[in-house]
Design a protein around this motif. Structure first.
Motif, short mmCIF file in Angstrom:
data_model
loop_
_atom_site.label_atom_id
_atom_site.label_comp_id
_atom_site.label_asym_id
_atom_site.label_seq_id
_atom_site.Cartn_x
_atom_site.Cartn_y
_atom_site.Cartn_z
N GLY A 80 -48.23 22.02 -23.21
CA GLY A 80 -48.74 20.68 -23.38
C GLY A 80 -48.39 20.09 -24.72
O GLY A 80 -47.68 20.70 -25.53
N ALA A 81 -48.89 18.90 -24.95
CA ALA A 81 -48.69 18.21 -26.22
C ALA A 81 -50.05 17.64 -26.63
O ALA A 81 -51.08 18.00 -26.08
N GLU A 82 -50.03 16.75 -27.61
CA GLU A 82 -51.29 16.18 -28.09
C GLU A 82 -52.05 15.47 -26.98
O GLU A 82 -51.49 14.66 -26.22
N GLN A 83 -53.35 15.81 -26.85
CA GLN A 83 -54.24 15.17 -25.88
C GLN A 83 -53.79 15.33 -24.43
O GLN A 83 -53.99 14.45 -23.59
N THR A 84 -53.19 16.47 -24.10
CA THR A 84 -52.87 16.77 -22.70
C THR A 84 -53.91 17.74 -22.15
O THR A 84 -54.53 18.49 -22.88
N ARG A 85 -54.09 17.69 -20.82
CA ARG A 85 -55.08 18.53 -20.18
C ARG A 85 -54.49 19.16 -18.93
O ARG A 85 -53.59 18.59 -18.29
N ALA A 86 -54.99 20.35 -18.60
CA ALA A 86 -54.49 21.07 -17.42
C ALA A 86 -55.64 21.66 -16.63
O ALA A 86 -56.63 22.10 -17.19
N PHE A 87 -55.47 21.66 -15.32
CA PHE A 87 -56.46 22.23 -14.41
C PHE A 87 -55.68 22.98 -13.34
O PHE A 87 -54.82 22.41 -12.66
N ASN A 88 -55.94 24.28 -13.18
CA ASN A 88 -55.21 25.09 -12.21
C ASN A 88 -56.19 25.86 -11.34
O ASN A 88 -57.05 26.58 -11.85
N ILE A 89 -56.04 25.71 -10.02
CA ILE A 89 -56.80 26.51 -9.06
C ILE A 89 -55.80 27.37 -8.30
O ILE A 89 -54.89 26.85 -7.64
N THR A 90 -55.95 28.69 -8.40
CA THR A 90 -55.01 29.62 -7.78
C THR A 90 -55.74 30.54 -6.82
O THR A 90 -56.80 31.07 -7.15
N ASN A 91 -55.17 30.71 -5.62
CA ASN A 91 -55.71 31.66 -4.65
C ASN A 91 -54.60 32.64 -4.26
O ASN A 91 -53.55 32.23 -3.79
N ILE A 92 -54.86 33.92 -4.51
CA ILE A 92 -53.91 34.98 -4.14
C ILE A 92 -54.49 35.75 -2.97
O ILE A 92 -55.61 36.25 -3.05
N GLN A 93 -53.72 35.86 -1.88
CA GLN A 93 -54.15 36.62 -0.72
C GLN A 93 -53.15 37.75 -0.51
O GLN A 93 -51.99 37.51 -0.17
N ASN A 94 -53.62 38.97 -0.72
CA ASN A 94 -52.76 40.15 -0.64
C ASN A 94 -53.06 40.90 0.65
O ASN A 94 -54.15 41.42 0.85
N LEU A 95 -52.05 41.00 1.51
CA LEU A 95 -52.20 41.64 2.82
C LEU A 95 -51.57 43.03 2.85
O LEU A 95 -51.29 43.56 3.93
N GLY A 96 -51.35 43.61 1.67
CA GLY A 96 -50.82 44.98 1.65
C GLY A 96 -49.66 45.19 0.71
O GLY A 96 -48.94 46.19 0.83
N GLY A 97 -49.46 44.29 -0.23
CA GLY A 97 -48.35 44.42 -1.17
C GLY A 97 -48.82 44.59 -2.59
O GLY A 97 -49.97 44.95 -2.87
N LYS A 98 -47.91 44.32 -3.51
CA LYS A 98 -48.21 44.38 -4.95
C LYS A 98 -48.01 42.98 -5.54
O LYS A 98 -46.97 42.36 -5.30
N VAL A 99 -48.98 42.53 -6.30
CA VAL A 99 -48.91 41.21 -6.92
C VAL A 99 -49.25 41.33 -8.40
O VAL A 99 -50.25 41.94 -8.76
N ARG A 100 -48.37 40.75 -9.24
CA ARG A 100 -48.67 40.62 -10.66
C ARG A 100 -48.66 39.14 -11.01
O ARG A 100 -47.74 38.42 -10.63
#
Length: 382
Positions: free
Chosen positions: A194-214
């Motif tokens: 970001g820069a001056e006076q910037t904002r961020a909003f993140n919604i993350t959903n991880i669904q693991n059905l039998g693997g590896k996630v990083r």
């Protein structure tokens, strides 16, 4: 509904039942959004945040119905299906409606009504990608509301880097869905600049059905960030795991508000979390994490660690790791530590001609380095 050709009676009944369940789920989600209220300090998920300052301003931007000023670019090999998506895709909106949040149902509902654009990365089964796939969202002004879908087939292996670039005064609100099939090995990195006076909003959903996630996040430059990450495990297949990482350096009046949930629906799998922050000046870092082990999810192995280094007496840390265990024979623990920089390390560097400020920066960099090293390692164990 229209059934495909050559469908057996059993398959038709199964398809009809699945569609009925989806319809019911969508109705329940719509009721959830209809009853949702904007975040406030009385909501446990926003207790240490600044919902009036941030969520309220975000809601005003939604209400103004301004156009999306951002853009998206994708860099991917030819054997990867990478498509831009638009707000006209009803199926994607239904998928977004089913997303879990950590106290932000109302804001997600606003996002669904007006998300601007985004991209969908699909990795076919057994696809191995040696070079990183890169997604870049950039916003110059106003509010930008993209969404990302990453779907990895069985046995797929890849690294995806998602970059968010915000210019002066801009706000980005991104939703991210990551679905990983059995045997896949996926690394996803979010680079938020970001820069001056910037904002961020993140919604993350991880669904693991039998693997590896990083999954790794890193934030620089923003004045205010809210991050919600819900990681869910649905498979007891051996080797199933999710690893969550974050490394951040905060200064000025920056405000970082991170909330996570590691949800084990079934037993036998593992999850690990390591979030580290270096906090300077009048900056504030909030971490609230929860490990949830469902009833019957025996032999779960889960860990959660939040580590913070303070470079200023005016910096603020709130750390709230937690466990909710409804099963037996589990290995679950959490840890939290916040402390000033080690004076012995600073003395060692200063005695060799390095200024105190440069020494602080070196120690801080070393403090955060192991997070990236763990993220990059495919062989690291919990």
């Amino acid at each position: 509904m229209n059934f495909p050709q050559n469908l057996s009676i059993e398959e038709a009944f199964a398809l009809a039942e699945a569609e009925a369940k989806l319809k019911q789920a969508l109705q329940e989600m719509q009721q959830r959004f209809d009853s949702a209220v904007l975040p406030n300090r009385y909501n446990e998920d926003w207790r240490f945040g600044q919902p009036k300052k941030y969520a309220g301003a975000l809601a005003e931007q939604f209400a103004a119905n301004t156009t999306n000023n951002g853009s998206v670019s994708i860099s991917a090999p030819q054997n990867v299906s990478a498509e831009r998506i638009s707000a006209e895709d009803a199926d994607l909106k239904e998928t977004l409606m089913l997303m879990p949040t950590i106290g932000s149902d109302a804001l997600l509902g606003m996002h669904i009504k007006r998300f601007g654009c985004g991209c969908c990365i699909m990795l076919e089964p057994d696809t191995v990608i040696d070079t990183p796939i890169t997604i870049t969202y950039e916003v110059s002004e106003g509010l930008y509301t993209p969404c990302t879908f990453i779907m990895a087939g069985a046995g797929a292996k890849a690294t995806i880097i998602e970059k968010h670039i915000c210019h002066h005064g801009a706000t980005i609100f991104c939703t991210r869905n990551i679905h990983v099939a059995q045997g896949a090995d996926i690394a996803v990195e979010l680079q938020e600049a970001g820069a001056e006076q910037t904002r961020a909003f993140n919604i993350t959903n991880i669904q693991n059905l039998g693997g590896k996630v990083r999954h790794l996040t890193g934030y620089t430059g923003h004045s205010w960030v809210r991050e919600e990450t819900v990681a869910e495990i649905y498979s007891a297949e051996e080797g199933t795991e999710i690893k969550l990482y974050s490394a951040n350096k905060l200064s000025g009046n920056a405000f970082l508000d991170q909330h996570t949930r590691q949800i084990h629906h079934v037993g036998g799998a593992g999850s690990d979390l390591l979030y580290k922050n270096v906090v300077d000046d009048h900056a504030t870092a909030i971490f609230a994490g929860n490990i949830y082990v469902a009833e019957g999810a025996h032999h779960t192995d889960a860990y959660q660690s939040n580590r913070n280094m303070l470079l200023s007496e005016n910096a603020t840390i709130h750390s709230l790791p937690g466990l909710e265990i409804l099963a037996d024979k589990v290995k679950c623990s959490h840890g939290s530590a916040s402390a000033p920089m080690d004076e012995e390390q600073l003395f060692y560097l200063c005695s060799r001609g390095i200024s105190r400020r440069d020494a602080q920066l070196l120690v801080a960099e070393g403090f955060l380095t192991d997070v990236r090293e763990r993220f990059q390692s495919r062989t690291e164990t919990s």
